[in-house]
Design a protein around this motif. Structure first.
Motif, PDB file in Angstrom:
ATOM      1  N   ALA A   1       0.845  -1.198   0.000  1.00 47.46           N
ATOM      2  CA  ALA A   1       0.000   0.000   0.000  1.00 47.46           C
ATOM      3  C   ALA A   1       0.877   1.244   0.000  1.00 47.46           C
ATOM      4  N   LEU A   2       0.394   2.273  -0.679  1.00 47.04           N
ATOM      5  CA  LEU A   2       1.084   3.559  -0.708  1.00 47.04           C
ATOM      6  C   LEU A   2       0.584   4.444   0.423  1.00 47.04           C
ATOM      7  N   PRO A   3       1.415   5.363   0.886  1.00 46.26           N
ATOM      8  CA  PRO A   3       0.958   6.296   1.916  1.00 46.26           C
ATOM      9  C   PRO A   3      -0.125   7.227   1.376  1.00 46.26           C
ATOM     10  N   VAL A   4      -0.919   7.779   2.276  1.00 47.16           N
ATOM     11  CA  VAL A   4      -1.972   8.715   1.902  1.00 47.16           C
ATOM     12  C   VAL A   4      -1.335  10.045   1.515  1.00 47.16           C
ATOM     13  N   ALA A   5      -1.787  10.619   0.427  1.00 49.61           N
ATOM     14  CA  ALA A   5      -1.265  11.895  -0.065  1.00 49.61           C
ATOM     15  C   ALA A   5      -2.323  12.975   0.097  1.00 49.61           C
ATOM     16  N   ARG A   6      -1.865  14.189   0.377  1.00 49.21           N
ATOM     17  CA  ARG A   6      -2.745  15.351   0.497  1.00 49.21           C
ATOM     18  C   ARG A   6      -2.470  16.291  -0.670  1.00 49.21           C
ATOM     19  N   PRO A   7      -3.498  16.851  -1.277  1.00 44.39           N
ATOM     20  CA  PRO A   7      -3.280  17.682  -2.480  1.00 44.39           C
ATOM     21  C   PRO A   7      -2.339  18.853  -2.248  1.00 44.39           C
ATOM     22  N   GLY A   8      -2.410  19.487  -1.091  1.00 43.61           N
ATOM     23  CA  GLY A   8      -1.560  20.641  -0.850  1.00 43.61           C
ATOM     24  C   GLY A   8      -0.218  20.327  -0.240  1.00 43.61           C
ATOM     25  N   GLU A   9       0.091  19.049  -0.017  1.00 42.96           N
ATOM     26  CA  GLU A   9       1.343  18.660   0.635  1.00 42.96           C
ATOM     27  C   GLU A   9       2.043  17.559  -0.147  1.00 42.96           C
TER      28      GLU A   9
ATOM     29  N   ALA B   1       4.737  17.813  -1.783  1.00 43.31           N
ATOM     30  CA  ALA B   1       6.195  17.898  -1.611  1.00 43.31           C
ATOM     31  C   ALA B   1       6.677  17.103  -0.410  1.00 43.31           C
ATOM     32  N   ASP B   2       5.774  16.720   0.489  1.00 44.72           N
ATOM     33  CA  ASP B   2       6.165  15.960   1.672  1.00 44.72           C
ATOM     34  C   ASP B   2       6.207  14.457   1.430  1.00 44.72           C
ATOM     35  N   LEU B   3       5.848  14.010   0.242  1.00 44.24           N
ATOM     36  CA  LEU B   3       5.878  12.579  -0.051  1.00 44.24           C
ATOM     37  C   LEU B   3       7.326  12.083  -0.136  1.00 44.24           C
ATOM     38  N   VAL B   4       7.543  10.870   0.342  1.00 38.71           N
ATOM     39  CA  VAL B   4       8.865  10.256   0.298  1.00 38.71           C
ATOM     40  C   VAL B   4       8.756   8.946  -0.480  1.00 38.71           C
ATOM     41  N   ALA B   5       9.824   8.599  -1.157  1.00 41.48           N
ATOM     42  CA  ALA B   5       9.844   7.370  -1.955  1.00 41.48           C
ATOM     43  C   ALA B   5       9.980   6.151  -1.054  1.00 41.48           C
ATOM     44  N   ASP B   6       9.583   5.010  -1.599  1.00 37.84           N
ATOM     45  CA  ASP B   6       9.703   3.763  -0.841  1.00 37.84           C
ATOM     46  C   ASP B   6      11.160   3.369  -0.636  1.00 37.84           C
ATOM     47  N   THR B   7      11.999   3.607  -1.638  1.00 35.27           N
ATOM     48  CA  THR B   7      13.394   3.178  -1.591  1.00 35.27           C
ATOM     49  C   THR B   7      14.270   4.287  -2.146  1.00 35.27           C
ATOM     50  N   VAL B   8      15.418   4.488  -1.512  1.00 36.66           N
ATOM     51  CA  VAL B   8      16.421   5.455  -1.956  1.00 36.66           C
ATOM     52  C   VAL B   8      17.749   4.714  -2.060  1.00 36.66           C
ATOM     53  N   LEU B   9      18.451   4.906  -3.182  1.00 41.94           N
ATOM     54  CA  LEU B   9      19.707   4.196  -3.437  1.00 41.94           C
ATOM     55  C   LEU B   9      20.714   5.177  -4.009  1.00 41.94           C
TER      56      LEU B   9
ATOM     57  N   GLY C   1       0.602   1.001   4.690  1.00 48.71           N
ATOM     58  CA  GLY C   1       0.502   2.218   3.898  1.00 48.71           C
ATOM     59  C   GLY C   1       1.055   3.436   4.608  1.00 48.71           C
ATOM     60  N   GLU C   2       2.101   3.273   5.395  1.00 48.44           N
ATOM     61  CA  GLU C   2       2.724   4.379   6.119  1.00 48.44           C
ATOM     62  C   GLU C   2       3.982   4.835   5.381  1.00 48.44           C
ATOM     63  N   PRO C   3       4.368   6.090   5.513  1.00 52.08           N
ATOM     64  CA  PRO C   3       5.575   6.562   4.811  1.00 52.08           C
ATOM     65  C   PRO C   3       6.837   6.037   5.480  1.00 52.08           C
ATOM     66  N   ARG C   4       7.909   6.061   4.725  1.00 51.21           N
ATOM     67  CA  ARG C   4       9.220   5.669   5.267  1.00 51.21           C
ATOM     68  C   ARG C   4       9.698   6.761   6.219  1.00 51.21           C
ATOM     69  N   ARG C   5       9.961   6.376   7.470  1.00 48.10           N
ATOM     70  CA  ARG C   5      10.374   7.343   8.495  1.00 48.10           C
ATOM     71  C   ARG C   5      11.877   7.578   8.501  1.00 48.10           C
ATOM     72  N   ASP C   6      12.643   6.731   7.835  1.00 49.84           N
ATOM     73  CA  ASP C   6      14.084   6.940   7.716  1.00 49.84           C
ATOM     74  C   ASP C   6      14.367   7.922   6.578  1.00 49.84           C
ATOM     75  N   ALA C   7      15.366   8.757   6.795  1.00 51.50           N
ATOM     76  CA  ALA C   7      15.805   9.715   5.773  1.00 51.50           C
ATOM     77  C   ALA C   7      17.282   9.495   5.492  1.00 51.50           C
ATOM     78  N   LEU C   8      17.670   9.656   4.239  1.00 54.44           N
ATOM     79  CA  LEU C   8      19.055   9.457   3.799  1.00 54.44           C
ATOM     80  C   LEU C   8      19.458  10.624   2.930  1.00 54.44           C
ATOM     81  N   LEU C   9      20.648  11.173   3.184  1.00 57.97           N
ATOM     82  CA  LEU C   9      21.174  12.286   2.394  1.00 57.97           C
ATOM     83  C   LEU C   9      22.656  12.062   2.169  1.00 57.97           C
ATOM     84  N   THR C  10      23.087  12.140   0.919  1.00 58.91           N
ATOM     85  CA  THR C  10      24.504  12.064   0.554  1.00 58.91           C
ATOM     86  C   THR C  10      24.874  13.332  -0.191  1.00 58.91           C
ATOM     87  N   ALA C  11      26.019  13.917   0.168  1.00 55.96           N
ATOM     88  CA  ALA C  11      26.430  15.186  -0.435  1.00 55.96           C
ATOM     89  C   ALA C  11      27.951  15.265  -0.450  1.00 55.96           C
TER      90      ALA C  11
END
Length: 476
Positions: free
Chosen positions: A166-174, A176-184, A208-218
């Motif tokens: 299941a995908l997370p619930v999306a709101r029309p005005g938000e 930009a807050d959606l996160v992908a299922d997988t980041v590589l 159907g909950e969003p991924r709570r982990d965040a990953l950033l490479t720079a």
């Protein structure tokens, strides 16, 4: 003219004197004209027109006589006309033109009709009709293709599906807050190879909950002075906007490191660990200060809009093998050396443990003077004074701040450093089979590709269904 001269003239032109030529030819001048066309060669490229076939329909002219030979052999026919005149029945002579173009063959449509070898009898025809009717009524149920299940370790596979449900619930005005299922992500700098992956947990995929982990490479800077930052944040499971807090933590710590990357890179290469620790601690505190301010703006408690933060700094200088870890909160830091895993997470003091011995005059009370009887009983004096109630506390006491974690270590060739979020560190410590499997895959081998590293990160273990985020660094 003398008599002698007259004699030789008479001898030469006398009609009775025979001709002095060797032979006498019977051909006349007309005969010579008639035979001249036969002796003259034909011009190059000239072809004699073929005569139409006779009444028998034969087209082979090899047995017919050559008309040129016939004209020579029968001069009597030629003498009837002048040598320069053409035969009246032959007509004007002309050269043949080019042959007409040949039209491509047109294939006629054909229909293949099977020829029966034998005529079936009535019984066979009835049996075939019944078989065709049964085949028309037969319905075959084909199962839907199932996605390939990911690998697992342990005695049995986990209960949840291996793929997203299941995908997370999306709101029309938000949106930009959606996160992908997988980041590589991945990179190669200096003597190290970087692989990073963040995957939504099996429980979140099912619910159907969003991924709570965040990953950033720079990467900040250029050439040997460049500095690679990998930030991993994990939001609270009970908070609704935990994924937003994790993303904010990664973004704000990256902005702070990026503004100070030149000084940090110099401190790492020169080995000034004290300056590194104090500087990174200050940057981390500022990040958490912004998280508390964002929580106040959203009207939620500070502990509901927070996340654990773990970062890794890797210099791009190939001559520098120092790897710096810092952050706040749970997770794991492991090192694969000589085929076995080492847990190198910085040790933290117990909350109740005192940092040192008490110092007299700075808040520590003097030892109480107690007297005891001969039987060992302690004597106390009851003055009958009622004990005053303590101060009224309306709000709960905030929990103590998380301690800052810091570790700077020098890597060896062949080492593999693994930075894990809480959802990845727990099965690494709680399920030895997972640690053994990853050690077998990553030891004494080339660094895996992005797809292979993602498959390794997704090795499932029964009882562990949280988000997983892992960052691995292979030393050449």
């Amino acid at each position: 003219m003398t008599q002698q001269g007259d004699n030789w003239w008479d001898k030469l032109y006398d009609e009775s004197v025979p001709d002095t030529a060797p032979t006498v030819s019977g051909d006349t001048l007309d005969d010579h004209f008639a035979t001249t066309p036969g002796a003259t060669p034909e011009p190059p490229g000239f072809r004699e027109p073929l005569e139409p076939p006779g009444p028998t329909g034969l087209t082979d002219l090899q047995g017919l006589p050559d008309p040129r030979v016939a004209s020579v052999a029968a001069p009597s026919d030629v003498t009837e006309r002048a040598p320069w005149e053409a035969p009246p029945e032959a007509g004007p002579r002309s050269f043949p033109g080019p042959p007409p173009p040949v039209a491509p063959p047109v294939e006629a449509p054909t229909v293949q009709v099977p020829v029966p070898t034998s005529v079936p009898d009535a019984a066979e025809a009835e049996a075939e009709a019944e078989a065709e009717a049964a085949a028309a009524d037969l319905t075959v149920q084909v199962p839907l293709p199932r996605p390939r299940a990911a690998g697992f370790v342990g005695s049995r596979p986990p209960t949840y599906e291996a793929e997203p449900t299941a995908l997370p619930v999306a709101r029309p005005g938000e949106l930009a807050d959606l996160v992908a299922d997988t980041v590589l992500d991945g990179a190669r700098y200096g003597t190290c190879t970087l692989r990073a992956a963040s995957v939504r947990g099996d429980s979140a995929r099912y619910r159907g909950e969003p991924r709570r982990d965040a990953l950033l490479t720079a990467r900040f800077g250029h050439d040997e002075a460049a500095l690679v930052l990998v930030a991993v944040a994990a939001g609270s499971r009970a908070a609704e906007d935990a994924h937003l807090a994790a993303a904010d933590a990664c973004q704000w710590i990256a902005e702070a490191v990026g503004r100070s990357h030149a000084r940090l890179s110099e401190d790492i290469r020169t080995g000034r660990r004290g300056d590194l620790r104090s500087g990174l601690h200050r940057l981390t505190d500022r990040t958490y200060g912004k998280l508390r301010a964002r929580a106040a703006d959203r009207g939620v408690a500070a502990d509901e809009y927070t996340a654990t933060l773990r970062c890794l700094l890797v210099p791009a200088d190939p001559e520098c093998r120092t790897r710096v870890f810092f952050g706040i909160g749970g997770g794991g830091l492991f090192r694969l050396r000589d085929g076995s895993w080492q847990d190198i997470e910085p040790l933290l003091p117990e909350p109740a443990a005192a940092p040192g011995a008490p110092v007299v005059g700075f808040g520590s009370p003097p030892p109480a003077q107690e007297t005891e009887t001969e039987e060992g009983d302690r004597l106390t004096m009851n003055l009958g004074v009622t004990t005053a109630p303590g101060p009224l506390v309306e709000e709960p006491v905030p929990p103590p701040a998380e301690p800052f974690r810091f570790r700077a270590s020098v890597a060896r060739p062949g080492d593999t450093l693994l930075l894990a979020s809480p959802g990845f560190a727990e099965p690494m410590r709680g399920e030895p089979a997972l640690a053994r499997e990853l050690a077998a895959r990553w030891a004494d081998q080339e660094p895996p590709g992005l797809a292979a590293f993602l498959a390794d990160t997704q090795l499932r273990v029964t009882g562990y269904a949280d988000d997983r985020t892992g960052v691995a660094v292979w030393e050449a």
